[in-house]
Each structure stands twice: as structure tokens, then as C-alpha cells.
Design an enzyme around this catalytic site. Structure first.
Site, PDB file in Angstrom:
ATOM      1  N   ASP A  38       9.326  23.645   3.367  1.00  0.00           N
ATOM      2  CA  ASP A  38       8.671  23.920   4.645  1.00  0.00           C
ATOM      3  C   ASP A  38       8.333  25.413   4.776  1.00  0.00           C
ATOM      4  O   ASP A  38       9.036  26.259   4.232  1.00  0.00           O
ATOM      5  CB  ASP A  38       9.618  23.483   5.773  1.00  0.00           C
ATOM      6  CG  ASP A  38       8.875  23.236   7.079  1.00  0.00           C
ATOM      7  OD1 ASP A  38       7.639  23.389   7.108  1.00  0.00           O
ATOM      8  OD2 ASP A  38       9.534  22.894   8.068  1.00  0.00           O
TER       9      ASP A  38
ATOM     10  N   HIS B  86      -0.190  26.588   0.825  1.00  0.00           N
ATOM     11  CA  HIS B  86       0.166  25.413   0.011  1.00  0.00           C
ATOM     12  C   HIS B  86       0.023  25.720  -1.480  1.00  0.00           C
ATOM     13  O   HIS B  86       0.843  25.293  -2.287  1.00  0.00           O
ATOM     14  CB  HIS B  86      -0.705  24.214   0.387  1.00  0.00           C
ATOM     15  CG  HIS B  86      -0.452  23.705   1.781  1.00  0.00           C
ATOM     16  ND1 HIS B  86       0.811  23.510   2.281  1.00  0.00           N
ATOM     17  CD2 HIS B  86      -1.305  23.367   2.786  1.00  0.00           C
ATOM     18  CE1 HIS B  86       0.734  23.059   3.528  1.00  0.00           C
ATOM     19  NE2 HIS B  86      -0.539  22.975   3.863  1.00  0.00           N
TER      20      HIS B  86
ATOM     21  N   LEU C  48      15.044  17.888 -17.272  1.00  0.00           N
ATOM     22  CA  LEU C  48      15.075  17.677 -15.819  1.00  0.00           C
ATOM     23  C   LEU C  48      14.320  16.399 -15.431  1.00  0.00           C
ATOM     24  O   LEU C  48      13.235  16.133 -15.949  1.00  0.00           O
ATOM     25  CB  LEU C  48      14.399  18.874 -15.116  1.00  0.00           C
ATOM     26  CG  LEU C  48      14.345  18.795 -13.594  1.00  0.00           C
ATOM     27  CD1 LEU C  48      15.700  19.141 -12.992  1.00  0.00           C
ATOM     28  CD2 LEU C  48      13.275  19.727 -13.020  1.00  0.00           C
TER      29      LEU C  48
HETATM   30  C1  FPP Z   1       5.234  22.104   4.766  1.00  0.00           C
HETATM   31  O1  FPP Z   1       4.718  23.343   5.170  1.00  0.00           O
HETATM   32  C2  FPP Z   1       4.691  21.733   3.473  1.00  0.00           C
HETATM   33  C3  FPP Z   1       3.914  20.644   3.220  1.00  0.00           C
HETATM   34  C4  FPP Z   1       3.520  19.691   4.254  1.00  0.00           C
HETATM   35  C5  FPP Z   1       3.387  20.360   1.887  1.00  0.00           C
HETATM   36  C6  FPP Z   1       4.247  20.755   0.726  1.00  0.00           C
HETATM   37  C7  FPP Z   1       3.370  20.898  -0.443  1.00  0.00           C
HETATM   38  C8  FPP Z   1       3.435  21.887  -1.376  1.00  0.00           C
HETATM   39  C9  FPP Z   1       4.510  22.905  -1.428  1.00  0.00           C
HETATM   40  C10 FPP Z   1       2.405  22.028  -2.418  1.00  0.00           C
HETATM   41  C11 FPP Z   1       2.180  20.891  -3.323  1.00  0.00           C
HETATM   42  C12 FPP Z   1       3.374  20.240  -3.882  1.00  0.00           C
HETATM   43  C13 FPP Z   1       3.577  20.016  -5.196  1.00  0.00           C
HETATM   44  C14 FPP Z   1       4.678  19.116  -5.680  1.00  0.00           C
HETATM   45  C15 FPP Z   1       2.733  20.643  -6.202  1.00  0.00           C
HETATM   46  P1  FPP Z   1       3.910  23.449   6.540  1.00  0.00           P
HETATM   47  O2  FPP Z   1       2.465  23.373   6.235  1.00  0.00           O
HETATM   48  O3  FPP Z   1       4.408  22.403   7.481  1.00  0.00           O
HETATM   49  O4  FPP Z   1       4.324  24.879   7.018  1.00  0.00           O
HETATM   50  P2  FPP Z   1       4.455  25.382   8.515  1.00  0.00           P
HETATM   51  O5  FPP Z   1       5.543  24.571   9.146  1.00  0.00           O
HETATM   52  O6  FPP Z   1       4.827  26.821   8.353  1.00  0.00           O
HETATM   53  O7  FPP Z   1       3.115  25.190   9.150  1.00  0.00           O
END
Ligand code: FPP
Length: 244
Positions: free
Chosen positions: A21, A38, A132
Site C-alpha cells: 500500500d 505503481h 522462492l
Molecule cells: C495500493 O496503493 C497498491 C495497489 C492497489 C496496487 C499494487 C500494485 C503494484 C505494487 C504494482 C504491480 C504489482 C506487481 C506484482 C508487479 P494505492 O494506490 O492504494 O496507494 P494509496 O493508498 O497511497 O493511494
């Protein structure tokens, strides 16, 4: 089972699950578009897989896209799907050189056909790898997973292959997407939020939780070791009593 890392002087959890997150907040703090948060986050995933294995973690599960994430703007969903599509393709090339086995959990029927094909190929070519085990939760929701498991068991009862009286915890575990994978020992959710957000509700029943303030794109090996240190300070009793 935990592995003792002599160099770190720490017992290392066998299975770590991560809610990555804070990508959006990271992007905001750096005055760049959300999508760059992201993509920075996806680079961290790559590095953490390597670091996790090097310190002795055997299973790593990450929450990449939830069944609820479709509610985000079309632009953000599109960018996340593109990122995942490229990540999975790239993973096919990389996974064998680092002996990584990749498993995708979640409802694949909700994903576009080319992504499903890439997932199937990735799972197929890495099946026998012994390093892994990297589990990617994609279009995953814990309640959705349970609904699919219940339907599957009910079909068995209906067609006479399963006796209702034979349904037990093991059968339910074996009907989930995570069948055959040990339950996580440690859950990390970055960015200070303290919620499960429908992530592995069945599997996390006895897991230790850790909520560092760091935003996911800033997560690194030091942060991972800090999480393992916190895990070492916990006393896991699984509902039993402390041994005298
Ligand atoms: C939450 O941050 C994150 C996500 C909803 C997506 C997670 C995806 C990635 C880290 C990239 C792709 C994954 C892989 C496996 C390559 P948020 O957008 O909710 O952050 P915020 O709460 O600060 O807005």
C-alpha cells in the site's frame, strides 16, 4: 517452518504476505502521476523477491490487484493491467534464471484472455522450480475465493463425490486458490494502514501482523529485515498456552 538465518541471528518466517500500500501517496509526495507510483512499486516487487529468498523466506505472496480495485478510474485500472501484463511477461524470462516458481491466485475468469494465457504459461514454465514460491494475488478477493470454494464443495455434495459430514477445515483449505501452500506466518501492510482489505481472510487466521509506516515504493531489504525482527519479538501460541 521458520528457518534460522545464522548471519542475521533471526528466525525467518517461511511465508510472508504483503499488502503493497501507498503507491498513490508516494506518487503525490514526488509530484508525479499515480501510475508512476505503481510502476515504482512493481520494481520494488522484483527486488524484494530476490531479497526475500536470500534471507531464507520460502513463500512470498503479494496483493497486486483486488476484486475491489475495478472501482478505480478506468485510467488507473488500465495502467495497472498494462503494468501487470508486462510484469508477467517479463517474469517468464526472469523466473527460470532465479529458479522462482510463480503461482497466481484470484478469479482468472475476470481477467482478459491474453493475461490468462500469460499466467498459464508462467505457471507452467516455472512449475518445477525449487527456489522462492512467488504468489501473485490478481483479481483476488478473500470472500470471492470462499464463495468459489463453497460452490465447488457443494457441487461435490450434489453429485455424491463428497459427503457433507466429511467437510472439515482441511477440505476447505484444499478448495481455496492457495491449496498446497502453507498459511502465511507474517503479514506486512505498508503505509501505516491497518486493514486486511479482503486479503487471505481464511489463511491469515493465526498470522502475525506488522504495519510499518513506509510507503511501498520505499520498501527495501532493510525494511524487510526490520519486519522479520518484529516477527522474532512475537510469541506465537496458536491458541495454546505459553510453555512454562
Ligand atoms: C495500493 O496503493 C497498491 C495497489 C492497489 C496496487 C499494487 C500494485 C503494484 C505494487 C504494482 C504491480 C504489482 C506487481 C506484482 C508487479 P494505492 O494506490 O492504494 O496507494 P494509496 O493508498 O497511497 O493511494
Amino acid at each position: 517452518m521458520d528457518y534460522y538465518n545464522e548471519e542475521l541471528g533471526l528466525k525467518v518466517p517461511e511465508h510472508v504476505a504483503i499488502i503493497m500500500d501507498g503507491n498513490g501517496r508516494w506518487a503525490k509526495a514526488h509530484h508525479v502521476p499515480r501510475n508512476m507510483g505503481h510502476s515504482a512499486g512493481s520494481k520494488v516487487v522484483e527486488q524484494i523477491c530476490e531479497d526475500a529468498y536470500n534471507i531464507g523466506i520460502k513463500y512470498l505472496t503479494v496483493y497486486a490487484f483486488s476484486t475491489e480495485n475495478w472501482k478505480r478510474s478506468a485510467e488507473e485500472v488500465g495502467a495497472l493491467m498494462l503494468l501487470l501484463r508486462n510484469y508477467l511477461k517479463d517474469c517468464i524470462k526472469r523466473a527460470n534464471s532465479n529458479n522462482m516458481r510463480v503461482i497466481v491466485i484470484g478469479d482468472k475468469s475476470g481477467l482478459s484472455e491474453d493475461i490468462v494465457e500469460t499466467i498459464n504459461r508462467l505457471e507452467d514454465v516455472t512449475r518445477d522450480n525449487t527456489g522462492l514460491t512467488f504468489i501473485i494475488a490478481l483479481n483476488y478477493g478473500g470472500r470471492d475465493e470462499m464463495v468459489r470454494a463453497v460452490k465447488q464443495i457443494c457441487e461435490g455434495v450434489q453429485n455424491g463425490t463428497i459427503k457433507a459430514s466429511a467437510i472439515d477445515e482441511q477440505m476447505i483449505s484444499d478448495s481455496l486458490d492457495t491449496r498446497g501452500i502453507p498459511d502465511p506466518d507474517l503479514l506486512i501492510r505498508t503505509s501505516g494502514e491497518q486493514r486486511l482489505s479482503n486479503f487471505l481472510p481464511w489463511q491469515l487466521a493465526y498470522t502475525e501482523f506488522y504495519f510499518p509506516e513506509v510507503l511501498w515504493p520505499d520498501f527495501n531489504k532493510e525494511e524487510l529485515i526490520k519486519a522479520v525482527e518484529k516477527y522474532n519479538a512475537r510469541e506465537r501460541r496458536f491458541g495454546g498456552r505459553k510453555e512454562e
